[in-house]
Design a protein around this motif. Structure first.
Motif, PDB file in Angstrom:
ATOM      1  N   LYS A   1       8.351  -0.938   3.330  1.00  0.00           N
ATOM      2  CA  LYS A   1       7.245  -1.487   4.112  1.00  0.00           C
ATOM      3  C   LYS A   1       6.479  -0.357   4.792  1.00  0.00           C
ATOM      4  CE  LYS A   1      10.132  -2.387   8.185  1.00  0.00           C
ATOM      5  NZ  LYS A   1      10.603  -3.429   9.139  1.00  0.00           N
ATOM      6  N   ILE A   2       5.284  -0.692   5.249  1.00  0.00           N
ATOM      7  CA  ILE A   2       4.434   0.280   5.935  1.00  0.00           C
ATOM      8  C   ILE A   2       4.559   0.063   7.441  1.00  0.00           C
ATOM      9  CG2 ILE A   2       2.062   1.051   6.311  1.00  0.00           C
ATOM     10  CD1 ILE A   2       1.438   0.042   3.469  1.00  0.00           C
ATOM     11  N   SER A   3       4.764   1.142   8.165  1.00  0.00           N
ATOM     12  CA  SER A   3       4.805   1.057   9.622  1.00  0.00           C
ATOM     13  C   SER A   3       3.946   2.173  10.202  1.00  0.00           C
ATOM     14  CB  SER A   3       6.244   1.168  10.138  1.00  0.00           C
ATOM     15  OG  SER A   3       6.826   2.393   9.730  1.00  0.00           O
ATOM     16  N   TYR A   4       3.381   1.922  11.374  1.00  0.00           N
ATOM     17  CA  TYR A   4       2.497   2.885  12.019  1.00  0.00           C
ATOM     18  C   TYR A   4       3.042   3.264  13.392  1.00  0.00           C
ATOM     19  CZ  TYR A   4      -0.803   1.278   8.450  1.00  0.00           C
ATOM     20  OH  TYR A   4      -1.398   0.950   7.257  1.00  0.00           O
ATOM     21  N   GLU A   5       2.767   4.502  13.786  1.00  0.00           N
ATOM     22  CA  GLU A   5       3.134   4.944  15.121  1.00  0.00           C
ATOM     23  C   GLU A   5       2.121   4.416  16.134  1.00  0.00           C
ATOM     24  OE1 GLU A   5       3.872   9.158  15.397  1.00  0.00           O
ATOM     25  OE2 GLU A   5       4.436   9.251  13.274  1.00  0.00           O
TER      26      GLU A   5
ATOM     27  N   LYS B   1      -6.490  -7.390   2.458  1.00  0.00           N
ATOM     28  CA  LYS B   1      -5.512  -8.400   2.884  1.00  0.00           C
ATOM     29  C   LYS B   1      -5.299  -9.443   1.788  1.00  0.00           C
ATOM     30  CE  LYS B   1      -6.541  -8.015   7.842  1.00  0.00           C
ATOM     31  NZ  LYS B   1      -7.144  -8.706   9.022  1.00  0.00           N
ATOM     32  N   GLN B   2      -6.386  -9.793   1.111  1.00  0.00           N
ATOM     33  CA  GLN B   2      -6.293 -10.790   0.048  1.00  0.00           C
ATOM     34  C   GLN B   2      -5.459 -10.265  -1.113  1.00  0.00           C
ATOM     35  OE1 GLN B   2      -7.856 -13.804   0.757  1.00  0.00           O
ATOM     36  NE2 GLN B   2      -6.545 -14.555  -0.900  1.00  0.00           N
ATOM     37  N   TRP B   3      -5.663  -9.002  -1.473  1.00  0.00           N
ATOM     38  CA  TRP B   3      -4.857  -8.411  -2.544  1.00  0.00           C
ATOM     39  C   TRP B   3      -3.373  -8.450  -2.179  1.00  0.00           C
ATOM     40  CZ3 TRP B   3      -8.147  -3.310  -3.200  1.00  0.00           C
ATOM     41  CH2 TRP B   3      -9.338  -3.617  -3.877  1.00  0.00           C
ATOM     42  N   ALA B   4      -3.061  -8.024  -0.968  1.00  0.00           N
ATOM     43  CA  ALA B   4      -1.661  -7.977  -0.539  1.00  0.00           C
ATOM     44  C   ALA B   4      -1.051  -9.377  -0.480  1.00  0.00           C
ATOM     45  CB  ALA B   4      -1.560  -7.295   0.822  1.00  0.00           C
ATOM     46  N   HIS B   5      -1.877 -10.370  -0.193  1.00  0.00           N
ATOM     47  CA  HIS B   5      -1.396 -11.750  -0.115  1.00  0.00           C
ATOM     48  C   HIS B   5      -1.194 -12.355  -1.495  1.00  0.00           C
ATOM     49  CE1 HIS B   5      -1.958 -16.163   0.159  1.00  0.00           C
ATOM     50  NE2 HIS B   5      -1.237 -16.041   1.271  1.00  0.00           N
TER      51      HIS B   5
ATOM     52  N   ASP C   1       7.737  -5.068 -11.832  1.00  0.00           N
ATOM     53  CA  ASP C   1       8.847  -4.678 -10.961  1.00  0.00           C
ATOM     54  C   ASP C   1       8.583  -3.414 -10.149  1.00  0.00           C
ATOM     55  OD1 ASP C   1      10.369  -6.824 -11.959  1.00  0.00           O
ATOM     56  OD2 ASP C   1      10.969  -5.629 -13.705  1.00  0.00           O
ATOM     57  N   VAL C   2       7.394  -2.854 -10.288  1.00  0.00           N
ATOM     58  CA  VAL C   2       7.086  -1.593  -9.608  1.00  0.00           C
ATOM     59  C   VAL C   2       6.212  -1.864  -8.381  1.00  0.00           C
ATOM     60  CG1 VAL C   2       6.064   0.702  -9.839  1.00  0.00           C
ATOM     61  CG2 VAL C   2       7.144  -0.387 -11.828  1.00  0.00           C
ATOM     62  N   PRO C   3       6.645  -1.460  -7.198  1.00  0.00           N
ATOM     63  CA  PRO C   3       5.783  -1.631  -6.022  1.00  0.00           C
ATOM     64  C   PRO C   3       4.505  -0.807  -6.155  1.00  0.00           C
ATOM     65  CG  PRO C   3       7.713  -0.300  -5.485  1.00  0.00           C
ATOM     66  CD  PRO C   3       7.936  -0.832  -6.857  1.00  0.00           C
ATOM     67  N   VAL C   4       3.420  -1.348  -5.616  1.00  0.00           N
ATOM     68  CA  VAL C   4       2.118  -0.680  -5.683  1.00  0.00           C
ATOM     69  C   VAL C   4       1.622  -0.441  -4.261  1.00  0.00           C
ATOM     70  CG1 VAL C   4      -0.290  -0.874  -6.411  1.00  0.00           C
ATOM     71  CG2 VAL C   4       1.537  -1.725  -7.903  1.00  0.00           C
ATOM     72  N   LEU C   5       1.239   0.790  -4.001  1.00  0.00           N
ATOM     73  CA  LEU C   5       0.724   1.174  -2.691  1.00  0.00           C
ATOM     74  C   LEU C   5      -0.713   1.658  -2.863  1.00  0.00           C
ATOM     75  CD1 LEU C   5       1.484   1.595   0.311  1.00  0.00           C
ATOM     76  CD2 LEU C   5       2.206   3.910  -0.296  1.00  0.00           C
ATOM     77  N   ILE C   6      -1.641   1.016  -2.165  1.00  0.00           N
ATOM     78  CA  ILE C   6      -3.057   1.367  -2.262  1.00  0.00           C
ATOM     79  C   ILE C   6      -3.452   2.190  -1.041  1.00  0.00           C
ATOM     80  CG2 ILE C   6      -5.418   0.471  -2.364  1.00  0.00           C
ATOM     81  CD1 ILE C   6      -4.190  -2.092  -3.594  1.00  0.00           C
TER      82      ILE C   6
ATOM     83  N   LEU D   1      -6.272  -4.109 -10.600  1.00  0.00           N
ATOM     84  CA  LEU D   1      -5.024  -4.186  -9.846  1.00  0.00           C
ATOM     85  C   LEU D   1      -4.159  -5.345 -10.341  1.00  0.00           C
ATOM     86  CD1 LEU D   1      -3.426  -3.035  -7.429  1.00  0.00           C
ATOM     87  CD2 LEU D   1      -4.711  -4.601  -5.956  1.00  0.00           C
ATOM     88  N   ALA D   2      -4.791  -6.477 -10.589  1.00  0.00           N
ATOM     89  CA  ALA D   2      -4.048  -7.641 -11.087  1.00  0.00           C
ATOM     90  C   ALA D   2      -3.442  -7.356 -12.457  1.00  0.00           C
ATOM     91  CB  ALA D   2      -4.971  -8.854 -11.150  1.00  0.00           C
TER      92      ALA D   2
END
Length: 393
Positions: free
Chosen positions: A264-268, A186-190, A148-153, A139-140
């Motif tokens: 961003k990610i949002s949940y119902e 969480k660590q990856w996202a941080h 410049d490309v967002p990554v979604l896991i 991932l790194a």
């Protein structure tokens, strides 16, 4: 363009988004180690060998370009990664250090490949316990090469007790890793810029709230292990496949669309983990009429739910239902696995009729390539032979 990388958990939402009008591409990966061992291009020695000897049929879709250069050409708008299972064994080149996957059958089918591999490579199997470390390194590197490309896991489902019997994941070691994985996510996202994790537990919570709340209908496939003594079944262990979830791809497609719009990610509110999942699984049985209806539906998930139901009542032989529905049941290796196990518990010559009907369907099935079809038909032949009183192998 949205680039999906991983396994079927990336493939299915890619197809769902394509149906919704998005430009999507999907590449199946073999291991986090291949890309990081030689990032950006196929090693010349391996490329030449593959061209000379034709290795495509031994890669199971995991093309060498996917293994070493998963993001090539113009940059995508979004990269979506699944936590894909690793193919083994892997090969490491002794001198150059790159790592690649191919089916070892290539060695027996192609003597030149055997000679080259014995001279230059060794086989190995990565430690399942350190998978997330390998994935994090990949991932790194992906982040470094595509800044410049967002990554979604896409995460994986946790092994909650209600997902019984004994939840199963194709990612070896996930039965332990899932407990600590959220902290790693969480660590990856941080630590990595513009890396986001979509929580499948929460997405499945939303699916669950909209359903009849039965794991059997949402995740119907069972992995069956039999214990046999002198040809007699003396023990059975069943695990529920919680990777293949019928409604999941469309739900993920909607979430990815929202991410593309908002960043961003949002949940119902309903997308939470139900307390019920922490309770032990309680089997839900189907009556025979419902079983036959599901078997004849032509739908993978409904047919699989019915076959899985056979194992809840082993005192009765349900082979007659399979025979009645044989010409309507689709080609599906996961259902085939269950039927094969059932045929060893209830050895019934009538199963040969089902095998014949399935073979006709399999001979016209091309979606997964020739090796898949060949292996499927070979398994059917063994099942038929056993049902008629012979040996399976």
């Amino acid at each position: 363009m949205i680039l999906f990388l991983g396994n079927c958990q990336a493939d299915f939402p890619a197809r769902a988004l394509s149906r919704r009008g998005h430009d999507c591409a999907y590449k199946v990966l073999a291991s986090p180690l291949t890309y990081t061992s030689h990032p950006g291009e196929i090693p010349l020695s391996l490329a030449g060998l593959a061209k000379t000897h034709g290795l495509d049929d031994y890669l199971h879709g995991r093309k060498l370009s996917h293994q070493f250069a998963p993001v090539d050409g113009s940059a995508p708008d979004l990269i979506v990664l699944s936590l894909f299972h690793e193919n083994t064994p892997l090969f490491v080149h002794n001198e150059e250090g790159y790592i690649f996957f191919m089916d070892p059958r290539a060695l027996t089918d192609k003597p030149e490949m055997m000679a080259w591999t014995q001279t230059h490579c060794r086989m190995f199997k990565p430690n399942p316990a350190t998978y997330l470390e390998r994935y994090g390194t990949m991932l790194a590197r992906l982040r470094l090469d595509n800044p410049d490309v967002p990554v979604l896991i896409l995460s994986r489902l946790s092994h909650f007790p209600a997902f019984g019997p004994d939840p199963f994941s194709y990612l070896e070691g996930w039965d332990e890793l899932w407990r600590t994985a959220p902290e790693t996510f969480k660590q990856w996202a941080h630590d990595l810029d513009n890396v986001h994790v979509l929580e499948l537990d929460r997405i499945f919570g939303g699916i669950w709230s909209d359903s009849e709340k039965r794991i059997e209908s949402l995740c119907p496939f069972l992995k069956i292990k039999l214990e046999e003594t002198n040809g007699e079944v003396t023990g059975l262990h069943a695990q529920r496949d919680i990777e293949h979830i019928g409604p999941m791809p469309d739900r993920l497609a909607k979430k990815i669309e929202q991410f593309l719009e908002t960043g961003k990610i949002s949940y119902e509110e309903k997308e939470t983990v139900p307390t019920l999942w922490r309770r032990q699984w309680r089997p839900a049985r189907l009556d025979m009429e419902t079983m036959l209806e599901k078997l004849r539906s032509g739908a993978n998930y409904q047919g699989a739910e019915a076959v899985a139901g056979f194992f809840l009542d082993l005192g009765r032989d349900y082979t007659d239902l399979l025979v009645q529905a044989g010409d309507r049941m689709p080609v599906c290796h996961m259902t085939l696995h269950m039927v094969k196990a059932y045929g060893r518990i209830h050895r019934n010559p009538a199963l040969a009729q089902w095998c014949d009907a399935q073979r006709k369907s399999a001979e016209n099935f091309t979606a997964n390539g020739p090796l898949y079809r060949e292996a499927y038909i070979k398994r059917l032949e063994g099942m038929k032979r056993y049902a008629l009183g012979g040996m399976d192998e």
